[in-house]
Design an enzyme around this catalytic site. Sequence first.
Site, PDB file in Angstrom:
ATOM      1  N   ARG A 290      33.071  -9.577 -21.249  1.00 16.18           N
ATOM      2  CA  ARG A 290      33.503  -9.964 -22.596  1.00 16.18           C
ATOM      3  C   ARG A 290      34.247  -8.819 -23.283  1.00 16.18           C
ATOM      4  O   ARG A 290      35.209  -9.043 -24.010  1.00 16.18           O
ATOM      5  CB  ARG A 290      32.293 -10.401 -23.424  1.00 16.18           C
ATOM      6  CG  ARG A 290      31.758 -11.770 -22.958  1.00 16.18           C
ATOM      7  CD  ARG A 290      30.371 -12.033 -23.478  1.00 16.18           C
ATOM      8  NE  ARG A 290      30.318 -12.175 -24.906  1.00 16.18           N
ATOM      9  CZ  ARG A 290      29.282 -11.808 -25.649  1.00 16.18           C
ATOM     10  NH1 ARG A 290      28.207 -11.272 -25.092  1.00 16.18           N
ATOM     11  NH2 ARG A 290      29.311 -11.989 -26.943  1.00 16.18           N
TER      12      ARG A 290
ATOM     13  N   ARG B 289      20.395  -8.148 -29.209  1.00 13.24           N
ATOM     14  CA  ARG B 289      20.550  -9.294 -30.107  1.00 13.24           C
ATOM     15  C   ARG B 289      19.629 -10.455 -29.710  1.00 13.24           C
ATOM     16  O   ARG B 289      19.464 -10.770 -28.549  1.00 13.24           O
ATOM     17  CB  ARG B 289      21.998  -9.779 -30.080  1.00 13.24           C
ATOM     18  CG  ARG B 289      22.201 -11.113 -30.791  1.00 13.24           C
ATOM     19  CD  ARG B 289      23.632 -11.340 -31.165  1.00 13.24           C
ATOM     20  NE  ARG B 289      24.519 -11.484 -30.025  1.00 13.24           N
ATOM     21  CZ  ARG B 289      25.848 -11.594 -30.133  1.00 13.24           C
ATOM     22  NH1 ARG B 289      26.418 -11.546 -31.313  1.00 13.24           N
ATOM     23  NH2 ARG B 289      26.586 -11.720 -29.055  1.00 13.24           N
TER      24      ARG B 289
ATOM     25  N   ARG C  78      41.525 -15.368 -31.248  1.00  7.58           N
ATOM     26  CA  ARG C  78      41.197 -14.406 -30.199  1.00  7.58           C
ATOM     27  C   ARG C  78      42.376 -14.145 -29.265  1.00  7.58           C
ATOM     28  O   ARG C  78      42.245 -13.332 -28.360  1.00  7.58           O
ATOM     29  CB  ARG C  78      40.041 -14.934 -29.372  1.00  7.58           C
ATOM     30  CG  ARG C  78      38.692 -14.295 -29.718  1.00  7.58           C
ATOM     31  CD  ARG C  78      37.658 -15.049 -28.940  1.00  7.58           C
ATOM     32  NE  ARG C  78      36.482 -14.361 -28.595  1.00  7.58           N
ATOM     33  CZ  ARG C  78      35.297 -14.571 -29.164  1.00  7.58           C
ATOM     34  NH1 ARG C  78      35.186 -15.378 -30.183  1.00  7.58           N
ATOM     35  NH2 ARG C  78      34.232 -13.959 -28.696  1.00  7.58           N
TER      36      ARG C  78
ATOM     37  N   LYS D  73      30.183  -9.237 -36.561  1.00  3.55           N
ATOM     38  CA  LYS D  73      30.959 -10.223 -37.331  1.00  3.55           C
ATOM     39  C   LYS D  73      30.094 -11.360 -37.890  1.00  3.55           C
ATOM     40  O   LYS D  73      30.198 -11.709 -39.060  1.00  3.55           O
ATOM     41  CB  LYS D  73      32.096 -10.826 -36.470  1.00  3.55           C
ATOM     42  CG  LYS D  73      33.098  -9.802 -35.984  1.00  3.55           C
ATOM     43  CD  LYS D  73      34.182 -10.433 -35.137  1.00  3.55           C
ATOM     44  CE  LYS D  73      33.681 -11.103 -33.874  1.00  3.55           C
ATOM     45  NZ  LYS D  73      33.026 -10.197 -32.908  1.00  3.55           N
TER      46      LYS D  73
ATOM     47  N   ARG E 172      21.002 -14.730 -25.839  1.00  3.08           N
ATOM     48  CA  ARG E 172      22.127 -15.498 -25.307  1.00  3.08           C
ATOM     49  C   ARG E 172      22.371 -15.118 -23.854  1.00  3.08           C
ATOM     50  O   ARG E 172      22.299 -13.949 -23.510  1.00  3.08           O
ATOM     51  CB  ARG E 172      23.392 -15.208 -26.130  1.00  3.08           C
ATOM     52  CG  ARG E 172      23.504 -16.050 -27.377  1.00  3.08           C
ATOM     53  CD  ARG E 172      24.600 -15.583 -28.309  1.00  3.08           C
ATOM     54  NE  ARG E 172      25.905 -15.382 -27.680  1.00  3.08           N
ATOM     55  CZ  ARG E 172      27.022 -15.040 -28.356  1.00  3.08           C
ATOM     56  NH1 ARG E 172      26.961 -14.875 -29.664  1.00  3.08           N
ATOM     57  NH2 ARG E 172      28.161 -14.867 -27.735  1.00  3.08           N
TER      58      ARG E 172
HETATM   59  P1  ADP Z   1      29.195 -10.475 -33.442  1.00  3.89           P
HETATM   60  O1  ADP Z   1      29.180 -11.728 -34.279  1.00  3.89           O
HETATM   61  O2  ADP Z   1      30.347  -9.555 -33.789  1.00  3.89           O
HETATM   62  O3  ADP Z   1      29.124 -10.741 -31.972  1.00  3.89           O
HETATM   63  P2  ADP Z   1      26.467 -10.076 -34.486  1.00  3.89           P
HETATM   64  O4  ADP Z   1      26.642 -10.275 -35.957  1.00  3.89           O
HETATM   65  O5  ADP Z   1      25.825 -11.163 -33.725  1.00  3.89           O
HETATM   66  O6  ADP Z   1      27.892  -9.641 -33.800  1.00  3.89           O
HETATM   67  O7  ADP Z   1      25.674  -8.720 -34.299  1.00  3.89           O
HETATM   68  C1  ADP Z   1      25.310  -8.215 -33.024  1.00  3.89           C
HETATM   69  C2  ADP Z   1      23.936  -7.569 -33.097  1.00  3.89           C
HETATM   70  O8  ADP Z   1      24.030  -6.355 -33.846  1.00  3.89           O
HETATM   71  C3  ADP Z   1      22.895  -8.422 -33.812  1.00  3.89           C
HETATM   72  O9  ADP Z   1      21.667  -8.250 -33.123  1.00  3.89           O
HETATM   73  C4  ADP Z   1      22.824  -7.830 -35.238  1.00  3.89           C
HETATM   74  O10 ADP Z   1      21.535  -7.979 -35.793  1.00  3.89           O
HETATM   75  C5  ADP Z   1      23.163  -6.368 -34.982  1.00  3.89           C
HETATM   76  N1  ADP Z   1      23.947  -5.737 -36.056  1.00  3.89           N
HETATM   77  C6  ADP Z   1      25.047  -6.243 -36.663  1.00  3.89           C
HETATM   78  N2  ADP Z   1      25.552  -5.365 -37.547  1.00  3.89           N
HETATM   79  C7  ADP Z   1      24.765  -4.279 -37.494  1.00  3.89           C
HETATM   80  C8  ADP Z   1      24.763  -3.014 -38.172  1.00  3.89           C
HETATM   81  N3  ADP Z   1      25.725  -2.693 -39.054  1.00  3.89           N
HETATM   82  N4  ADP Z   1      23.811  -2.121 -37.851  1.00  3.89           N
HETATM   83  C9  ADP Z   1      22.858  -2.431 -36.917  1.00  3.89           C
HETATM   84  N5  ADP Z   1      22.792  -3.582 -36.258  1.00  3.89           N
HETATM   85  C10 ADP Z   1      23.735  -4.514 -36.531  1.00  3.89           C
HETATM   86  P1  AMP Z   2      31.171 -15.510 -29.680  1.00  4.08           P
HETATM   87  O1  AMP Z   2      29.963 -16.216 -30.185  1.00  4.08           O
HETATM   88  O2  AMP Z   2      32.234 -15.343 -30.727  1.00  4.08           O
HETATM   89  O3  AMP Z   2      30.823 -14.216 -28.988  1.00  4.08           O
HETATM   90  O4  AMP Z   2      31.827 -16.475 -28.589  1.00  4.08           O
HETATM   91  C1  AMP Z   2      31.116 -16.844 -27.420  1.00  4.08           C
HETATM   92  C2  AMP Z   2      32.084 -17.401 -26.380  1.00  4.08           C
HETATM   93  O5  AMP Z   2      32.703 -18.603 -26.877  1.00  4.08           O
HETATM   94  C3  AMP Z   2      33.244 -16.497 -25.977  1.00  4.08           C
HETATM   95  O6  AMP Z   2      32.882 -15.549 -24.989  1.00  4.08           O
HETATM   96  C4  AMP Z   2      34.253 -17.538 -25.448  1.00  4.08           C
HETATM   97  O7  AMP Z   2      33.887 -18.006 -24.172  1.00  4.08           O
HETATM   98  C5  AMP Z   2      34.058 -18.700 -26.429  1.00  4.08           C
HETATM   99  N1  AMP Z   2      34.942 -18.594 -27.607  1.00  4.08           N
HETATM  100  C6  AMP Z   2      34.563 -18.426 -28.900  1.00  4.08           C
HETATM  101  N2  AMP Z   2      35.623 -18.372 -29.721  1.00  4.08           N
HETATM  102  C7  AMP Z   2      36.721 -18.505 -28.934  1.00  4.08           C
HETATM  103  C8  AMP Z   2      38.123 -18.507 -29.180  1.00  4.08           C
HETATM  104  N3  AMP Z   2      38.627 -18.344 -30.406  1.00  4.08           N
HETATM  105  N4  AMP Z   2      38.949 -18.665 -28.117  1.00  4.08           N
HETATM  106  C9  AMP Z   2      38.465 -18.824 -26.867  1.00  4.08           C
HETATM  107  N5  AMP Z   2      37.171 -18.815 -26.567  1.00  4.08           N
HETATM  108  C10 AMP Z   2      36.282 -18.652 -27.582  1.00  4.08           C
END
Ligand code: ADP
Ligand code: AMP
Length: 214
Positions: A166, A122, A88, A13, A155
């Site tokens: 998660r 990541r 969420r 995302k 992270r």
């Molecule tokens: P989210 O915001 O849903 O948690 P991220 O955008 O941080 O996910 O992406 C998670 C990991 O996957 C990152 O390391 C990113 O570089 C990688 N990634 C995201 N989309 C793709 C894709 N389509 N193919 C390969 N790797 C991806």
């Molecule tokens: P994310 O970066 O989206 O993976 O979010 C990291 C963490 O932030 C999650 O595991 C939750 O602990 C908190 N968080 C982010 N967005 C929300 C939300 N909309 N509602 C509740 N907790 C959230």
Amino acid sequence: MNIVLLGPPGVGKGTYAGRLSERYGIPHISTGDILREEIKRDSELGRKVKKYVERGELVPDSIIIEVIKERLAADDCRKGFILDGFPRTLNQARALDNIVRVDVVFNFVAPKEVIIERLSGRRICRKCGAIYHIRYKPPKKPGVCDICGGELYQREDDKPEVIERRLEVYKEQTAPLIDYYSKKGLLVDIDASKEVNEVIAQCERILRERGILK
Ligand code: ADP
Ligand code: AMP
């Protein structure tokens, strides 16, 4: 262009939001990024939410809804926004409906193995927040951000014990939103197992088909 991105942690995302935001000049709003920033600053909000974020649990609705209300009231959201990580829970989705109109919800779908591999590889830039992957988007120089030279880190909640939790939390509390938005006719499934450019192309096709992008 009021867009909501839905999908499990690690599906991509933040990556897609970043690309769409750059392309269309509307802000990428990640509640996760906002909370991590508050934790880093050790603000009052940061101190309140730290324990939830560390354990991979959701922050209470009342707290996060206030955060998003304030963010969406900012001037830069007038032409639209991309929400990443909010809503969420059903409560959050209902609250959002009372604040703004949502035009489309992209539901990113990928197999669990793909998601786990994405999360475990990541890496994030400490300075500018850019997203990397040790295999799929490695930086030119290991551990260093291509854009700003900042240090890359993993992270805390991307470690295996928290990843499992998660994904459970997503299934229990967030997946019901698929049905919620589907009934409103706003949900579109996007195959996120493809490479980033292809995922973005799918999103843009939908934006055009729905007349959201002229
Ligand atoms: P989210 O915001 O849903 O948690 P991220 O955008 O941080 O996910 O992406 C998670 C990991 O996957 C990152 O390391 C990113 O570089 C990688 N990634 C995201 N989309 C793709 C894709 N389509 N193919 C390969 N790797 C991806
Ligand atoms: P994310 O970066 O989206 O993976 O979010 C990291 C963490 O932030 C999650 O595991 C939750 O602990 C908190 N968080 C982010 N967005 C929300 C939300 N909309 N509602 C509740 N907790 C959230």
